[in-house]
Design an enzyme around this catalytic site. Sequence first.
Site, PDB file in Angstrom:
ATOM      1  N   TYR A 237      -4.173   3.472   4.515  1.00 23.63           N
ATOM      2  CA  TYR A 237      -3.797   2.057   4.633  1.00 23.63           C
ATOM      3  C   TYR A 237      -3.244   1.764   6.028  1.00 23.63           C
ATOM      4  CZ  TYR A 237      -1.223  -2.293   3.710  1.00 23.63           C
ATOM      5  OH  TYR A 237      -0.736  -3.584   3.759  1.00 23.63           O
TER       6      TYR A 237
ATOM      7  N   ASP B 214       5.009   7.725   1.091  1.00 18.63           N
ATOM      8  CA  ASP B 214       5.975   6.624   1.011  1.00 18.63           C
ATOM      9  C   ASP B 214       6.902   6.629   2.241  1.00 18.63           C
ATOM     10  OD1 ASP B 214       6.825   4.413  -0.485  1.00 18.63           O
ATOM     11  OD2 ASP B 214       8.533   5.495  -1.303  1.00 18.63           O
TER      12      ASP B 214
END
Length: 309
Positions: free
Chosen positions: A145, A274
């Site tokens: 991403y 994360d």
Amino acid sequence: MSNVLITGGAGFIGSNLAHKLVANGDNVTIVDDLSMGKRKNIADIDVTFYEHDVCDHGFMHNLLSKGRFDYIYYLAAVASVADSVERPMATHQINQESVVDTLDYLRTQHLPLKRFLFTSSAAVYGNLPDFPKKESSHVQPLTPYAIDKYSSERYTIDYGQLYDMPTVAVRFFNVYGPRQNPESPYSGVLSIITDCLNSGKTFSLYGDGSQTRDFIYVDDVVNALLTIVDKAPEPDVYNVANGMETSLSEVIRTYEKIAHSQLKMEKKDSRNGDISKSRADVTKLQSLGFKPKWTLESGLKNYWSTYGE
Ligand code: NAD
Ligand code: UD1
């Protein structure tokens, strides 16, 4: 009245933007494959809607030629960091290739354009220790991403500079508010928490809750986009955030008070890729004359009071 194209316009931020533009009298066209977006998000406004994949280059070329858009807001994307880790190749086609193809078609066809805006992300900054994050801070894209967002953002700015096109990119931090779809495990965390508080479902907390985010209410985001499209002096990138850092545990505590309800929670391991800490320097955005109107508390109150309407 302007002709505006919003890719991903049935999604969370895109549909909020569409409502504002229609209210301003613009002629809005939306392309969305409804993978995350919903028809109901745009059901009460007058827009031209195509349920279609932005990766279909032939379709997009035809639409761009016919539509002769003044403004293009490019929001269509796999918007979840965790989803991109599961589907790197599909993410790449949507989040990078389709963007470059659109830019290149605009370049080669010399289509008239007042602004092309690409929506990048704070995810590009990764986990480097410098804080708060300035647009000039080093980047560390840790997931498919973030890699594709950074690449598309650079293509957007470089196309602007190399070919004299009116482009601009934004790095959204964590946006929340009405019309964010809570249905997927990859949905934005505040939409999931809102849904859990509302329905009594159990929330999965990944990690220990100490991870921080810079949350901004969607209404402020829409106004920031309009300011940037109007005022950015050259192809460049802007952080879009509140400039405040809040841990997930703190957000949950604040929201529980607003909702007068306790969130049922189960703890799970941290997600792969994360980010642990996030906060923006918003000086550059402020220099265009933009100030957010909503604090985290007032934004959450408004979100909660309108949820399910
Ligand atoms: P969203 O998932 O609600 O919106 C994205 C929209 O794109 C959805 O409606 C989805 O159906 C559509 N879409 C996905 N793949 C498509 C395809 N191949 N063809 C056509 N449409 C497609 O997410 P959002 O939160 O509204 O995000 C909008 C943009 O902002 C995205 O580019 C996202 O990466 C970026 N962004 C969001 C946040 C945030 O906190 N929400 C933060 C940083 C960046
Ligand atoms: C979000 C956006 C992404 C954007 C980035 C910018 C979405 C889906 N993602 O990613 O588009 O580029 O901000 O900063 O809008 N979490 C839980 N339980 C859950 C869901 C999430 O504990 O059920 C945790 C996550 O592990 C993470 C935090 O909440 O630590 C935020 O997650 P998420 O809302 O997915 O946001 P980002 O990954 O920051």
